[in-house]
Design a protein around this motif. Structure first.
Motif, PDB file in Angstrom:
ATOM      1  N   TRP A 155      40.706  32.283  42.386  1.00 11.42           N
ATOM      2  CA  TRP A 155      42.024  31.722  42.125  1.00 11.42           C
ATOM      3  C   TRP A 155      42.926  32.718  41.395  1.00 11.42           C
ATOM      4  O   TRP A 155      44.103  32.868  41.728  1.00 11.42           O
ATOM      5  N   ILE A 156      42.370  33.393  40.389  1.00 15.20           N
ATOM      6  CA  ILE A 156      43.175  34.353  39.617  1.00 15.20           C
ATOM      7  C   ILE A 156      43.648  35.488  40.524  1.00 15.20           C
ATOM      8  O   ILE A 156      44.825  35.844  40.543  1.00 15.20           O
ATOM      9  N   ALA A 157      42.706  36.068  41.279  1.00 15.22           N
ATOM     10  CA  ALA A 157      43.054  37.179  42.176  1.00 15.22           C
ATOM     11  C   ALA A 157      44.058  36.730  43.225  1.00 15.22           C
ATOM     12  O   ALA A 157      44.983  37.474  43.583  1.00 15.22           O
ATOM     13  N   GLY A 158      43.910  35.508  43.726  1.00 12.78           N
ATOM     14  CA  GLY A 158      44.841  34.989  44.727  1.00 12.78           C
ATOM     15  C   GLY A 158      46.257  34.870  44.182  1.00 12.78           C
ATOM     16  O   GLY A 158      47.230  35.201  44.868  1.00 12.78           O
ATOM     17  N   ALA A 159      46.383  34.417  42.920  1.00 14.82           N
ATOM     18  CA  ALA A 159      47.706  34.291  42.296  1.00 14.82           C
ATOM     19  C   ALA A 159      48.319  35.671  42.057  1.00 14.82           C
ATOM     20  O   ALA A 159      49.521  35.884  42.278  1.00 14.82           O
ATOM     21  N   ILE A 160      47.496  36.615  41.600  1.00 15.32           N
ATOM     22  CA  ILE A 160      47.976  37.980  41.346  1.00 15.32           C
ATOM     23  C   ILE A 160      48.468  38.622  42.637  1.00 15.32           C
ATOM     24  O   ILE A 160      49.570  39.185  42.704  1.00 15.32           O
ATOM     25  N   ILE A 161      47.658  38.551  43.675  1.00 15.80           N
ATOM     26  CA  ILE A 161      47.984  39.204  44.945  1.00 15.80           C
ATOM     27  C   ILE A 161      49.176  38.523  45.619  1.00 15.80           C
ATOM     28  O   ILE A 161      50.056  39.196  46.177  1.00 15.80           O
ATOM     29  N   SER A 162      49.230  37.198  45.562  1.00 12.93           N
ATOM     30  CA  SER A 162      50.363  36.482  46.164  1.00 12.93           C
ATOM     31  C   SER A 162      51.676  36.936  45.547  1.00 12.93           C
ATOM     32  O   SER A 162      52.650  37.240  46.249  1.00 12.93           O
ATOM     33  N   GLY A 163      51.727  36.990  44.215  1.00 14.59           N
ATOM     34  CA  GLY A 163      52.947  37.415  43.543  1.00 14.59           C
ATOM     35  C   GLY A 163      53.273  38.876  43.785  1.00 14.59           C
ATOM     36  O   GLY A 163      54.424  39.235  44.061  1.00 14.59           O
ATOM     37  N   ALA A 164      52.247  39.729  43.706  1.00 14.34           N
ATOM     38  CA  ALA A 164      52.462  41.166  43.869  1.00 14.34           C
ATOM     39  C   ALA A 164      52.998  41.501  45.257  1.00 14.34           C
ATOM     40  O   ALA A 164      53.883  42.361  45.400  1.00 14.34           O
ATOM     41  N   TYR A 165      52.487  40.826  46.272  1.00  9.97           N
ATOM     42  CA  TYR A 165      52.935  41.137  47.633  1.00  9.97           C
ATOM     43  C   TYR A 165      54.269  40.483  47.972  1.00  9.97           C
ATOM     44  O   TYR A 165      54.972  40.947  48.870  1.00  9.97           O
ATOM     45  N   THR A 435      41.175  48.580  48.358  1.00 13.09           N
ATOM     46  CA  THR A 435      41.652  49.017  47.045  1.00 13.09           C
ATOM     47  C   THR A 435      41.741  47.853  46.069  1.00 13.09           C
ATOM     48  O   THR A 435      41.261  47.937  44.928  1.00 13.09           O
ATOM     49  N   GLN A 436      42.357  46.748  46.497  1.00 13.68           N
ATOM     50  CA  GLN A 436      42.552  45.621  45.574  1.00 13.68           C
ATOM     51  C   GLN A 436      41.226  44.955  45.203  1.00 13.68           C
ATOM     52  O   GLN A 436      41.061  44.502  44.066  1.00 13.68           O
ATOM     53  N   ALA A 437      40.302  44.891  46.144  1.00  9.16           N
ATOM     54  CA  ALA A 437      38.984  44.326  45.833  1.00  9.16           C
ATOM     55  C   ALA A 437      38.272  45.182  44.789  1.00  9.16           C
ATOM     56  O   ALA A 437      37.592  44.659  43.889  1.00  9.16           O
ATOM     57  N   THR A 438      38.445  46.491  44.881  1.00 10.67           N
ATOM     58  CA  THR A 438      37.826  47.408  43.913  1.00 10.67           C
ATOM     59  C   THR A 438      38.485  47.291  42.550  1.00 10.67           C
ATOM     60  O   THR A 438      37.813  47.226  41.513  1.00 10.67           O
ATOM     61  N   ILE A 439      39.830  47.260  42.540  1.00  7.13           N
ATOM     62  CA  ILE A 439      40.566  47.205  41.269  1.00  7.13           C
ATOM     63  C   ILE A 439      40.264  45.910  40.514  1.00  7.13           C
ATOM     64  O   ILE A 439      39.994  45.918  39.307  1.00  7.13           O
ATOM     65  N   LEU A 440      40.289  44.782  41.218  1.00  9.62           N
ATOM     66  CA  LEU A 440      40.108  43.482  40.571  1.00  9.62           C
ATOM     67  C   LEU A 440      38.635  43.085  40.437  1.00  9.62           C
ATOM     68  O   LEU A 440      38.323  42.089  39.788  1.00  9.62           O
ATOM     69  N   SER A 441      37.752  43.861  41.082  1.00 13.88           N
ATOM     70  CA  SER A 441      36.311  43.551  41.085  1.00 13.88           C
ATOM     71  C   SER A 441      36.050  42.163  41.662  1.00 13.88           C
ATOM     72  O   SER A 441      35.187  41.425  41.179  1.00 13.88           O
ATOM     73  N   VAL A 442      36.823  41.825  42.684  1.00 12.18           N
ATOM     74  CA  VAL A 442      36.661  40.557  43.387  1.00 12.18           C
ATOM     75  C   VAL A 442      36.594  40.858  44.884  1.00 12.18           C
ATOM     76  O   VAL A 442      37.525  41.459  45.423  1.00 12.18           O
ATOM     77  N   PRO A 443      35.516  40.489  45.588  1.00  7.65           N
ATOM     78  CA  PRO A 443      35.421  40.774  47.029  1.00  7.65           C
ATOM     79  C   PRO A 443      36.599  40.194  47.805  1.00  7.65           C
ATOM     80  O   PRO A 443      37.119  39.128  47.457  1.00  7.65           O
ATOM     81  N   THR A 444      37.019  40.911  48.847  1.00 11.71           N
ATOM     82  CA  THR A 444      38.180  40.489  49.638  1.00 11.71           C
ATOM     83  C   THR A 444      38.020  39.066  50.167  1.00 11.71           C
ATOM     84  O   THR A 444      38.952  38.257  50.106  1.00 11.71           O
ATOM     85  N   LEU A 445      36.851  38.746  50.706  1.00  7.07           N
ATOM     86  CA  LEU A 445      36.631  37.422  51.279  1.00  7.07           C
ATOM     87  C   LEU A 445      36.567  36.326  50.216  1.00  7.07           C
ATOM     88  O   LEU A 445      36.691  35.147  50.542  1.00  7.07           O
ATOM     89  N   THR A 446      36.372  36.720  48.944  1.00  9.13           N
ATOM     90  CA  THR A 446      36.374  35.739  47.849  1.00  9.13           C
ATOM     91  C   THR A 446      37.787  35.315  47.500  1.00  9.13           C
ATOM     92  O   THR A 446      38.060  34.130  47.267  1.00  9.13           O
ATOM     93  N   TYR A 447      38.723  36.284  47.447  1.00 10.72           N
ATOM     94  CA  TYR A 447      40.102  35.926  47.084  1.00 10.72           C
ATOM     95  C   TYR A 447      40.947  35.523  48.289  1.00 10.72           C
ATOM     96  O   TYR A 447      42.006  34.907  48.118  1.00 10.72           O
ATOM     97  N   LEU A 448      40.513  35.841  49.496  1.00  6.18           N
ATOM     98  CA  LEU A 448      41.320  35.552  50.698  1.00  6.18           C
ATOM     99  C   LEU A 448      41.784  34.097  50.790  1.00  6.18           C
ATOM    100  O   LEU A 448      42.971  33.845  51.039  1.00  6.18           O
ATOM    101  N   PRO A 449      40.899  33.089  50.579  1.00 10.74           N
ATOM    102  CA  PRO A 449      41.363  31.690  50.724  1.00 10.74           C
ATOM    103  C   PRO A 449      42.431  31.285  49.719  1.00 10.74           C
ATOM    104  O   PRO A 449      43.110  30.268  49.904  1.00 10.74           O
ATOM    105  N   TYR A 450      42.594  32.070  48.635  1.00  8.92           N
ATOM    106  CA  TYR A 450      43.541  31.700  47.582  1.00  8.92           C
ATOM    107  C   TYR A 450      44.821  32.542  47.613  1.00  8.92           C
ATOM    108  O   TYR A 450      45.708  32.326  46.782  1.00  8.92           O
ATOM    109  N   CYS A 451      44.931  33.474  48.565  1.00  5.28           N
ATOM    110  CA  CYS A 451      46.158  34.269  48.712  1.00  5.28           C
ATOM    111  C   CYS A 451      47.117  33.490  49.604  1.00  5.28           C
ATOM    112  O   CYS A 451      47.397  33.879  50.752  1.00  5.28           O
TER     113      CYS A 451
END
Length: 477
Positions: A155-165, A435-451
């Motif tokens: 959820w956190i990564a999804g909120a960060i990525i949604s806003g950043a993009y 890159t974002q999965a590495t920076i946030l230490s959250v796998p891409t498929l983990t944050y994908l449903p929340y972006c």
């Protein structure tokens, strides 16, 4: 009459491009943009030229003219990118961006953490023009705050990525925004204003989802926010006067001033404010002993063109305020020039026309045109694993189709961004996703449903096309 290559043969250079990019990204990772991807583009350009000259007797002069015309067409965009580099540095060191962050984090409330995170990242990304910088800096700080408050990392990564993009997509400082507008021959601020039709509804829906999720969560720790704000106030002279810079920039944009003039004046104004409000930082950047006018002048020049690394007592803040200036844009400029060579070779050889002829068969109305563009953009993101290359290829492939069917170029530029820019981060092997999965230490498929913003944007583009809102169709060529 010159015979064009078949669609099957025309896709050979793209297949080679995909295979070489896959190998390059696998070996170099996020450093692929530092030269590897450029070499791949030039290599596939040579393959395209070889097929055209040997198999279809196309003269080298034709390739040379097409490549030259392509590069000439983005000359203004390249200058804009360099000024954006200077602008990013001056906005940061002058204290404009830190002031916006300082006031922004004050509004965070535990129950509205996810929505606030999305808004703060959107504002920072809008001001810096970079989703990568936003995620790698304030994003990391927000990840720590969210975890301390008990939120799930997806959820956190999804909120960060949604806003950043969101910010990356609509910021006049963003290289992808400049690239999409230049490839499709659309004025920058025309492109940005038209994107608001699909982008604002997507963000509103995203914020509603994050608000509902936040209200159902129990979170009460705000110590991280206070520490981050204190570090900002210690390093910078935070004052509302600095908000005059983004306000003036907004007025210039609203009055439809030319992009180059707007960006240059904004950078110059930020540079002046840096001299007034942050002279101590300019002396620190210059490294000259004793301070004085010479030290301030050197620090200001370095802020515009070079890398700056100011030290603070907060690791996240130290990373946030680091800038790259005009020099930091050179890899992007290099990549775009190489991509223009590839696009020119594909055009001159007739391969681009042959491939697009396949898409034309499925384009019967506005919805099918936009949907085909969206699907193609996502497909290229999956196959080329790079958003820059995907934007350039999508723009080149559909440019003539939109013109011939009577659609405005701003429809193509908006659809390209809706399809490519925001979805690149959702693909694990794409440079953005990796890159974002590495920076946030959250796998891409983990944050994908929340972006939610990234998932909704391409769907919103098709929905608006179906409604037909502000889609003006001229007499087909």
């Amino acid at each position: 009459m010159k015979k064009n290559p078949s669609p099957l043969l025309s896709i050979v250079p793209i297949i080679i491009l995909v295979l070489l990019l896959f190998a390059t990204i696998r070996i170099f990772g996020s450093d692929a943009l530092n030269g590897g991807s450029q070499i791949v583009l030039l290599t596939t350009t040579s393959v395209c030229v070889l097929i055209g000259m040997a198999g279809f007797k196309i003269a080298w002069k034709d390739f040379e003219i097409a490549i030259t015309n392509n590069i000439a067409g983005i000359a203004t965009a390249l200058i804009i990118l360099l000024i954006i580099g200077a602008l990013s540095g001056s906005w940061m060191i002058s204290g404009v961006v830190p002031t916006l962050i300082y006031y922004g984090v004050q509004i965070i409330h535990p129950h509205f953490f996810l929505a606030s995170t999305c808004i703060i990242c959107a504002l920072v990304s809008l001001m810096t023009g970079s989703s990568w910088t936003t995620i790698a800096t304030i994003g990391i700080a927000l990840m720590g705050i969210g975890k301390a408050q008990g939120f799930d990392e997806g959820w956190i990564a999804g909120a960060i990525i949604s806003g950043a993009y969101f910010g990356d997509k609509v910021s006049p400082l963003s290289d992808t925004t400049v690239l999409a507008s230049s490839v499709t021959d659309t004025p920058l601020f025309t492109h940005i204003r038209y994107m608001m039709i699909t982008t604002i509804p997507s963000l509103i829906i995203t914020l509603i989802i994050f608000t509902i999720a936040g209200l159902s969560h129990d979170a009460s720790n705000t110590e991280h926010i206070a520490a981050f704000s204190a570090s900002l106030a210690t390093k910078f002279n935070i004052t509302p006067w600095l908000l005059l810079v983004p306000l003036t920039t907004g007025v210039l944009i609203a009055r439809k001033a030319p992009s180059l003039i707007t960006l240059f004046l904004s950078a110059a104004m930020a540079g002046l404010f840096a001299l007034i409000f942050q002279p101590q930082l300019l002396h620190e950047i210059s490294g000259l002993p004793g301070g004085g006018a010479e030290s301030a002048f050197k620090g200001l020049m370095m802020t515009f063109y070079g890398t700056t690394n100011l030290q603070t007592n907060n690791v996240g803040l130290t990373e946030l305020i680091a800038t790259r200036g005009m020099g930091g844009m050179l890899n992007t400029v290099w990549l775009i020039v190489c991509a223009m060579c590839f696009g020119g070779a594909m055009t001159a050889s007739g391969m681009l026309g042959s491939i697009t002829s396949v898409f034309v068969r499925f384009m019967k109305n506005t919805v099918s045109v936009v949907a085909s563009t969206v699907c193609s953009g996502i497909f290229l993101n999956l196959t080329t694993a790079d958003q820059y290359i995907s934007i350039i290829l999508t723009g080149n492939m559909f440019n003539n189709i939109y013109k011939n069917k009577g659609y405005e170029s701003r429809l193509l530029s908006r659809t390209t961004e809706d399809a490519v820019t925001v979805t690149s981060v959702l693909i694990p092997w794409n440079t953005c996703g990796m890159t974002q999965a590495t920076i946030l230490s959250v796998p891409t498929l983990t944050y994908l449903p929340y972006c939610f913003f990234n998932v909704i944007s391409p769907l919103m583009s098709i929905l608006v096309a179906a409604i037909g809102y502000k889609i003006i169709k001229k007499q087909p060529q």
